[in-house]
Design an enzyme around this catalytic site. Sequence first.
Site, PDB file in Angstrom:
ATOM      1  N   HIS A  40       0.838  -1.203   0.000  1.00 16.51           N
ATOM      2  CA  HIS A  40       0.000   0.000   0.000  1.00 16.51           C
ATOM      3  C   HIS A  40       0.873   1.253   0.000  1.00 16.51           C
ATOM      4  O   HIS A  40       0.700   2.163  -0.827  1.00 16.51           O
ATOM      5  CB  HIS A  40      -0.911  -0.039   1.233  1.00 16.51           C
ATOM      6  CG  HIS A  40      -1.759   1.181   1.420  1.00 16.51           C
ATOM      7  ND1 HIS A  40      -3.122   1.168   1.234  1.00 16.51           N
ATOM      8  CD2 HIS A  40      -1.447   2.454   1.807  1.00 16.51           C
ATOM      9  CE1 HIS A  40      -3.612   2.375   1.484  1.00 16.51           C
ATOM     10  NE2 HIS A  40      -2.616   3.172   1.839  1.00 16.51           N
ATOM     11  N   GLU A  41       1.827   1.289   0.924  1.00 15.68           N
ATOM     12  CA  GLU A  41       2.690   2.464   1.026  1.00 15.68           C
ATOM     13  C   GLU A  41       3.672   2.550  -0.145  1.00 15.68           C
ATOM     14  O   GLU A  41       4.009   3.640  -0.611  1.00 15.68           O
ATOM     15  CB  GLU A  41       3.448   2.451   2.355  1.00 15.68           C
ATOM     16  CG  GLU A  41       2.559   2.451   3.593  1.00 15.68           C
ATOM     17  CD  GLU A  41       1.582   3.616   3.633  1.00 15.68           C
ATOM     18  OE1 GLU A  41       1.864   4.662   2.999  1.00 15.68           O
ATOM     19  OE2 GLU A  41       0.527   3.485   4.271  1.00 15.68           O
ATOM     20  N   HIS A  87       1.991   4.286  -3.014  1.00 14.94           N
ATOM     21  CA  HIS A  87       2.045   5.740  -2.858  1.00 14.94           C
ATOM     22  C   HIS A  87       3.403   6.272  -3.299  1.00 14.94           C
ATOM     23  O   HIS A  87       3.502   7.241  -4.056  1.00 14.94           O
ATOM     24  CB  HIS A  87       1.829   6.134  -1.392  1.00 14.94           C
ATOM     25  CG  HIS A  87       0.424   6.004  -0.904  1.00 14.94           C
ATOM     26  ND1 HIS A  87      -0.658   6.532  -1.577  1.00 14.94           N
ATOM     27  CD2 HIS A  87      -0.087   5.420   0.222  1.00 14.94           C
ATOM     28  CE1 HIS A  87      -1.770   6.274  -0.903  1.00 14.94           C
ATOM     29  NE2 HIS A  87      -1.445   5.595   0.194  1.00 14.94           N
TER      30      HIS A  87
END
Length: 267
Positions: free
Chosen positions: A58-59, A62
């Site tokens: 998820h990170e 980003h």
Amino acid sequence: MTTATSRHSDRRISPVFLGIVAVMAVTGWAVWTDFAATPGVAVFLFVTSAWIVSLCLHEYAHARTALHSGDISIGTKGYLTLNPLKYTHALLSIVLPVLFVIMGGIGLPGGAVFIERGRIRGRWKHSLISAAGPLTNVLFALVCTAPFWLDALDGVPVVFRFALAFLGLLQITAAILNSLPVPGLDGYGVIEPWLSYKIRRQVEPFAPFGLLAVFGVLFIPEVNHAFFDAIDAILRGLGISEAETYCGQDFYRFWQTSDFCESVLNR
């Protein structure tokens, strides 16, 4: 030569992440083969490690999107190594999300990457950077639930099926909750570039509390029931029954496994 080596090391996958993936693989094998004497312990370790892997991805999504949008400082911060300890704060990145899972079966991401927004031009790019995280959870959810909606469960051990169902639930809740337009969550990050400067300044002080506020609201019984009814409806559309997610969470909490799920296992 030094610069090139540095850039390569900035993107090398962290041994910490590889270790977590190894735990996920070994415990997933233990659940699949019923190798563990106590299946609940194996389910707990498998789901927890898989959940942490999804937090890292998820990170990473980003960070990778920010890198290609113009923030070339991302690499030096270690975000491209998938090391969960690099994502702002170990407590917020790992401990709190795992506690959310244990306490309420809710997937809420807790980590964050610091993006130098001043390096990025274009509101669409800013929105896409924020949207990349929840979209990763959607992709992870589709992978976890694929055996169900593809009707490919023949030969899949029942406890492993329960674990996948619960992991799918976590990914769906993470995708939905983190897409809410609440300060501090990615959903707000998607719309923030399109808000006026005045509104952004007024909302900014509340950003650190957005995650906890959402979690607190979910403890209101009426909200909790409505939310999980909606989640159950989505899961049913993916071929996952409420009993499967219930037993997945039940085995995950191995210290309090119910007689119902034990009876299902012994059939």
